[in-house]
Design a protein around this motif. Sequence first.
Motif, PDB file in Angstrom:
ATOM      1  N   LEU A   4       0.827  -1.203   0.000  1.00  4.73           N
ATOM      2  CA  LEU A   4       0.000   0.000   0.000  1.00  4.73           C
ATOM      3  C   LEU A   4       0.861   1.252   0.000  1.00  4.73           C
ATOM      4  O   LEU A   4       0.606   2.194  -0.756  1.00  4.73           O
ATOM      5  N   PRO A  21     -10.663   7.652   0.841  1.00  2.00           N
ATOM      6  CA  PRO A  21     -11.279   6.325   0.828  1.00  2.00           C
ATOM      7  C   PRO A  21     -12.570   6.312   0.014  1.00  2.00           C
ATOM      8  O   PRO A  21     -13.298   7.300  -0.050  1.00  2.00           O
ATOM      9  N   HIS A  23     -15.539   3.157  -0.706  1.00  2.94           N
ATOM     10  CA  HIS A  23     -15.938   1.775  -0.449  1.00  2.94           C
ATOM     11  C   HIS A  23     -14.952   1.076   0.486  1.00  2.94           C
ATOM     12  O   HIS A  23     -14.640  -0.096   0.317  1.00  2.94           O
ATOM     13  N   GLU A  25     -11.714   1.501   0.873  1.00  2.83           N
ATOM     14  CA  GLU A  25     -10.354   1.300   0.370  1.00  2.83           C
ATOM     15  C   GLU A  25      -9.770   2.632  -0.107  1.00  2.83           C
ATOM     16  O   GLU A  25     -10.509   3.507  -0.561  1.00  2.83           O
ATOM     17  N   MET A  38      -7.342   2.217  -7.659  1.00  7.18           N
ATOM     18  CA  MET A  38      -8.066   1.812  -6.457  1.00  7.18           C
ATOM     19  C   MET A  38      -7.318   0.656  -5.805  1.00  7.18           C
ATOM     20  O   MET A  38      -7.004  -0.322  -6.482  1.00  7.18           O
ATOM     21  N   PHE A  39      -7.041   0.775  -4.523  1.00  2.25           N
ATOM     22  CA  PHE A  39      -6.432  -0.320  -3.770  1.00  2.25           C
ATOM     23  C   PHE A  39      -7.529  -1.326  -3.455  1.00  2.25           C
ATOM     24  O   PHE A  39      -8.664  -0.941  -3.177  1.00  2.25           O
ATOM     25  N   ALA A  40      -7.207  -2.607  -3.495  1.00  2.00           N
ATOM     26  CA  ALA A  40      -8.209  -3.652  -3.250  1.00  2.00           C
ATOM     27  C   ALA A  40      -7.612  -4.693  -2.300  1.00  2.00           C
ATOM     28  O   ALA A  40      -6.920  -5.615  -2.728  1.00  2.00           O
ATOM     29  N   ASP A  41      -7.860  -4.514  -1.023  1.00  2.00           N
ATOM     30  CA  ASP A  41      -7.356  -5.433  -0.005  1.00  2.00           C
ATOM     31  C   ASP A  41      -8.404  -6.513   0.232  1.00  2.00           C
ATOM     32  O   ASP A  41      -9.269  -6.381   1.090  1.00  2.00           O
ATOM     33  N   HIS A  43     -10.920  -7.243  -1.621  1.00  2.00           N
ATOM     34  CA  HIS A  43     -12.223  -6.636  -1.896  1.00  2.00           C
ATOM     35  C   HIS A  43     -13.050  -7.597  -2.754  1.00  2.00           C
ATOM     36  O   HIS A  43     -12.873  -7.665  -3.964  1.00  2.00           O
ATOM     37  N   LEU A  48      -4.873  -9.440  -2.778  1.00  2.00           N
ATOM     38  CA  LEU A  48      -4.392  -8.105  -2.455  1.00  2.00           C
ATOM     39  C   LEU A  48      -3.932  -7.540  -3.788  1.00  2.00           C
ATOM     40  O   LEU A  48      -3.058  -8.124  -4.442  1.00  2.00           O
ATOM     41  N   PHE A  50      -4.475  -3.963  -6.870  1.00  2.00           N
ATOM     42  CA  PHE A  50      -5.049  -2.650  -7.180  1.00  2.00           C
ATOM     43  C   PHE A  50      -5.708  -2.754  -8.536  1.00  2.00           C
ATOM     44  O   PHE A  50      -5.395  -3.634  -9.337  1.00  2.00           O
TER      45      PHE A  50
END
Length: 119
Positions: A4, A21, A23, A25, A38-41, A43, A48, A50
């Motif tokens: 990140l 942020p 949603h 993220e 968009m970062f997607a941890d 999601h 993990l 983006f």
Amino acid sequence: MDPLENLRSLCLALPEVTERPSHGEPVWFVRGRKAFVMFADHHHDDRLAFWCAAPPGAQEACVAADPETYFRPPYVGHRGWLGVRLDVAPDWTAVGEHVLDAYRQVAPRTLVARLDAQD
């Protein structure tokens, strides 16, 4: 290295980029309006990653060439966005190139010209 923080550094180094942020993220915007990364941890899946705006055809080419790293993300994949995994030893040079491509897809021409002038 924290994926990140590395991604954040790449995004925030670009002209007029902000983070907020969305949603749940972190998402990076050009001039506070247009999202480009968009970062997607984990999601809605076990990755993990983006998600980023991509030039026409890039999503299909990347996924076909390396499906372990690249994927069609939910929600934005139908618009050509590219999913890039960060949990499989990412190539940070390639990540930086995808971030730049995403920025170029979304940013106004004046900001792209400013970016080009920096090179």
